[in-house]
Design a protein around this motif. Structure first.
Motif, PDB file in Angstrom:
ATOM      1  N   LEU A   1     -44.796 -35.903  61.078  1.00 37.26           N
ATOM      2  CA  LEU A   1     -45.524 -36.098  62.326  1.00 37.26           C
ATOM      3  C   LEU A   1     -46.222 -37.451  62.311  1.00 37.26           C
ATOM      4  CD1 LEU A   1     -47.364 -32.737  63.178  1.00 37.26           C
ATOM      5  CD2 LEU A   1     -45.565 -33.842  64.515  1.00 37.26           C
ATOM      6  N   ILE A   2     -46.185 -38.144  63.440  1.00 41.32           N
ATOM      7  CA  ILE A   2     -46.881 -39.423  63.582  1.00 41.32           C
ATOM      8  C   ILE A   2     -47.905 -39.277  64.704  1.00 41.32           C
ATOM      9  CG2 ILE A   2     -46.632 -41.911  63.831  1.00 41.32           C
ATOM     10  CD1 ILE A   2     -43.607 -41.549  63.518  1.00 41.32           C
ATOM     11  N   ASP A   3     -49.177 -39.368  64.354  1.00 43.60           N
ATOM     12  CA  ASP A   3     -50.229 -39.352  65.371  1.00 43.60           C
ATOM     13  C   ASP A   3     -50.480 -40.788  65.814  1.00 43.60           C
ATOM     14  OD1 ASP A   3     -52.167 -38.326  67.035  1.00 43.60           O
ATOM     15  OD2 ASP A   3     -53.741 -38.401  65.510  1.00 43.60           O
ATOM     16  N   THR A   4     -50.736 -40.990  67.090  1.00 46.00           N
ATOM     17  CA  THR A   4     -50.930 -42.349  67.614  1.00 46.00           C
ATOM     18  C   THR A   4     -52.194 -42.425  68.450  1.00 46.00           C
ATOM     19  OG1 THR A   4     -49.685 -41.960  69.660  1.00 46.00           O
ATOM     20  CG2 THR A   4     -48.426 -42.680  67.739  1.00 46.00           C
TER      21      THR A   4
ATOM     22  N   LYS B   1     -56.869 -35.343  58.731  1.00 48.03           N
ATOM     23  CA  LYS B   1     -56.362 -36.692  58.488  1.00 48.03           C
ATOM     24  C   LYS B   1     -56.734 -37.658  59.599  1.00 48.03           C
ATOM     25  CE  LYS B   1     -52.516 -36.378  55.309  1.00 48.03           C
ATOM     26  NZ  LYS B   1     -51.161 -36.859  55.034  1.00 48.03           N
ATOM     27  N   ALA B   2     -56.764 -37.198  60.829  1.00 51.72           N
ATOM     28  CA  ALA B   2     -57.103 -38.072  61.950  1.00 51.72           C
ATOM     29  C   ALA B   2     -58.521 -37.763  62.397  1.00 51.72           C
ATOM     30  CB  ALA B   2     -56.129 -37.865  63.109  1.00 51.72           C
TER      31      ALA B   2
ATOM     32  N   LYS C   1     -54.329 -34.922  71.005  1.00 51.96           N
ATOM     33  CA  LYS C   1     -53.237 -35.210  70.071  1.00 51.96           C
ATOM     34  C   LYS C   1     -53.680 -35.031  68.613  1.00 51.96           C
ATOM     35  CE  LYS C   1     -52.637 -39.388  71.617  1.00 51.96           C
ATOM     36  NZ  LYS C   1     -53.729 -39.376  72.623  1.00 51.96           N
ATOM     37  N   SER C   2     -54.827 -35.602  68.278  1.00 49.81           N
ATOM     38  CA  SER C   2     -55.273 -35.568  66.886  1.00 49.81           C
ATOM     39  C   SER C   2     -55.683 -34.169  66.450  1.00 49.81           C
ATOM     40  CB  SER C   2     -56.438 -36.545  66.675  1.00 49.81           C
ATOM     41  OG  SER C   2     -55.989 -37.879  66.829  1.00 49.81           O
ATOM     42  N   THR C   3     -56.207 -33.362  67.368  1.00 50.03           N
ATOM     43  CA  THR C   3     -56.557 -31.984  67.022  1.00 50.03           C
ATOM     44  C   THR C   3     -55.310 -31.209  66.619  1.00 50.03           C
ATOM     45  OG1 THR C   3     -58.421 -32.032  68.557  1.00 50.03           O
ATOM     46  CG2 THR C   3     -57.659 -29.871  67.840  1.00 50.03           C
TER      47      THR C   3
ATOM     48  N   ILE D   1     -46.321 -38.152  68.233  1.00 51.23           N
ATOM     49  CA  ILE D   1     -47.227 -37.515  69.190  1.00 51.23           C
ATOM     50  C   ILE D   1     -47.841 -38.624  70.034  1.00 51.23           C
ATOM     51  CG2 ILE D   1     -49.246 -36.032  69.476  1.00 51.23           C
ATOM     52  CD1 ILE D   1     -48.778 -35.064  66.593  1.00 51.23           C
ATOM     53  N   VAL D   2     -47.546 -38.653  71.324  1.00 54.39           N
ATOM     54  CA  VAL D   2     -48.050 -39.718  72.185  1.00 54.39           C
ATOM     55  C   VAL D   2     -48.676 -39.123  73.444  1.00 54.39           C
ATOM     56  CG1 VAL D   2     -46.311 -41.336  71.348  1.00 54.39           C
ATOM     57  CG2 VAL D   2     -45.878 -40.021  73.415  1.00 54.39           C
ATOM     58  N   GLY D   3     -49.406 -39.970  74.152  1.00 59.33           N
ATOM     59  CA  GLY D   3     -50.073 -39.552  75.379  1.00 59.33           C
ATOM     60  C   GLY D   3     -51.273 -40.432  75.629  1.00 59.33           C
ATOM     61  N   ARG D   4     -51.887 -40.259  76.782  1.00 61.44           N
ATOM     62  CA  ARG D   4     -53.074 -41.055  77.072  1.00 61.44           C
ATOM     63  C   ARG D   4     -54.237 -40.568  76.199  1.00 61.44           C
ATOM     64  NH1 ARG D   4     -56.230 -38.140  80.752  1.00 61.44           N
ATOM     65  NH2 ARG D   4     -55.149 -36.409  81.770  1.00 61.44           N
TER      66      ARG D   4
END
Length: 447
Positions: A57-60, A30-31, A18-20, A10-13
């Motif tokens: 899933l990978i949160d960034t 978790k985030a 993203k974390s929600t 999961i990417v973006g500015r």
């Protein structure tokens, strides 16, 4: 044992939700989520499943391509690693704000990855509302998928698109019980926890900075050593509670770090050699002990200490004196920066975990307890002689023993400490707490 699940990044500015979305999918918080750009700095992982297809899933952290800020540059690097790792990329954009130059910069980065990309137009609170995300067609990355992370709208359509792009070789169906050993890396801020994790992994999986408090979330990373698979959980540094505002992000991070201890199998308690064991380290170690977790104390930055004959032994005695309640742990002296003795860390973790899950046969246990009583009988209390009839081990992690006695109230704690020491002398249990419970034997249980 490598993770066979395909990865979805999961990417973006920053601050596009993203974390929600990640938290909703993970089923737990978790985030860290705040209305502050850049809250999620590292990669956070969660195993999820949709229509029988498991994936990770990978949160960034948010990507700011043009920024020269040191943390934002490191966040960008972490996102790039996630992109390289993933098989599918979810490119989050803000439908309320519309297309921005930063979105176009991120899109350029994603095109260079040559990975399948799904544009996710988040914050579309009314369905259908095609005008809300019409601008994002200009990215030339296919039809955007509208969702609302806060209201959990559109998730099904998005996940349907995700599984269409997953590798067909991905294993389907239920997975067995997780046999990985979970290791929480805990300590005060800036003692080198993230540097230690990175050295163990031999890659930049976690952001490292000289700024205290850089790691805000507890981050799970898999590591294979020989035939064993570990999950390293890098956590935020724990400061004194009085110094943490209840409403700050740091407060959430402290809660997350303590949660990491509760779900770990072994805790690595990292101490800065230059500052020694402080009151806060003692409290952290006490929490690990209370939770019944195996542990290893790692004294980091040992390369910065001036040494003479006996320096290590003297320092080890000082550490053990500060952690008297945890005198069963192994103390290692390392330098995460230079790699000195770091190879011993996972060996110590493996040994501590093995001791934590050790079982003692009931017959052998009672022979050892009988020997201890013969050498030193429990002292008379209130005119009565404490009697211990038999013992049995009822659980592991930590090893827990129940002693059936005539009256639990007349056994002095010092005698129970004596029995614990005798058990350790006979069976080891290095690196793990053990629990001794007293239970009054019922009359019908008399032998």
């Amino acid at each position: 044992m490598a993770n066979a699940r395909p990865m979805v990044a999961i990417v973006g500015r920053p601050n596009v939700g993203k974390s929600t979305f990640f938290n909703s999918m993970a089923g737990e918080r978790k985030a860290i989520v705040e209305d502050i750009p850049g809250i999620t700095r590292d990669r956070i992982y969660a195993d999820v499943e949709w229509l029988g297809r498991p994936f990770t899933l990978i949160d960034t952290g948010g990507i700011e391509p043009a920024s020269e800020d040191i943390l934002l540059r490191q966040m960008r690097r972490q996102a790039q690693i996630a992109i390289e790792t993933a098989q599918v990329i979810l490119f989050f954009v803000d439908a309320k704000e519309g297309l921005s130059p930063a979105d176009e910069d991120v899109a350029d980065m994603l095109r260079r990855s040559h990975k399948p990309v799904i544009v996710v137009a988040n914050k579309v609170d009314h369905f259908p509302n095609h005008e809300a995300y019409y601008d994002f067609y200009a990215l030339g990355m296919g039809e955007p998928v509208p969702i609302s992370s806060s209201q959990k709208l559109g998730f099904g359509d998005l996940l349907d698109e995700v599984i269409k792009l997953l590798p067909q070789s991905a294993a389907e169906g239920e997975e067995g019980e997780d046999e990985r050993i979970h290791v929480a890396v805990v300590g005060r801020p800036n003692v080198g926890k993230s540097s230690l994790v990175n050295t163990l992994l031999r890659e930049e999986r976690v952001i490292v900075s000289d700024i205290p408090g850089t790691t805000r979330d507890a981050i799970d990373t898999e590591l294979a050593v020989g035939e064993d698979t570990y999950v390293l959980i890098d956590t935020a540094g724990l400061r004194k509670k009085s110094r943490i505002d209840d409403k700050t992000v740091e407060r959430y991070s402290a809660v997350r770090a303590l949660s990491a201890v509760r779900r770990c199998d072994v805790a690595l308690i990292v101490v800065d050699a230059q500052h020694g064991v402080s009151e806060q380290e003692t409290k952290i170690a006490g929490y690990v002990h209370e939770q019944g977790k195996a542990a290893v104390v790692v004294v980091n930055k040992w390369d910065l200490i001036e040494k003479s004959t006996g320096t290590l032994e003297k320092y080890a005695r000082t550490v053990r004196a500060s952690l008297q309640f945890m005198d069963y742990v192994q103390v290692l002296f390392i330098s995460a920066k230079s790699g000195q003795r770091v190879h011993k860390v996972m060996d110590a973790v493996r040994d501590a975990f093995a001791q934590a899950k050790r079982r003692v046969p009931t017959g052998l246990l009672n022979d050892v307890i009988g020997e201890a009583i013969a050498m030193h009988e429990p002292p008379i209390a209130s005119g009565r002689r404490p009697r211990l009839y038999y013992a049995t081990q009822v659980s592991v992690r930590p090893p827990t023993f129940v002693f059936f006695v005539n009256d639990p109230d007349i056994f002095h704690f010092s005698y129970m400490r004596y029995l614990e020491n005798h058990l350790r002398k006979s069976f080891g249990f290095a690196g793990t707490p053990i629990r001794l419970l007293l239970r009054a034997r019922k009359k019908e249980e008399s032998v």
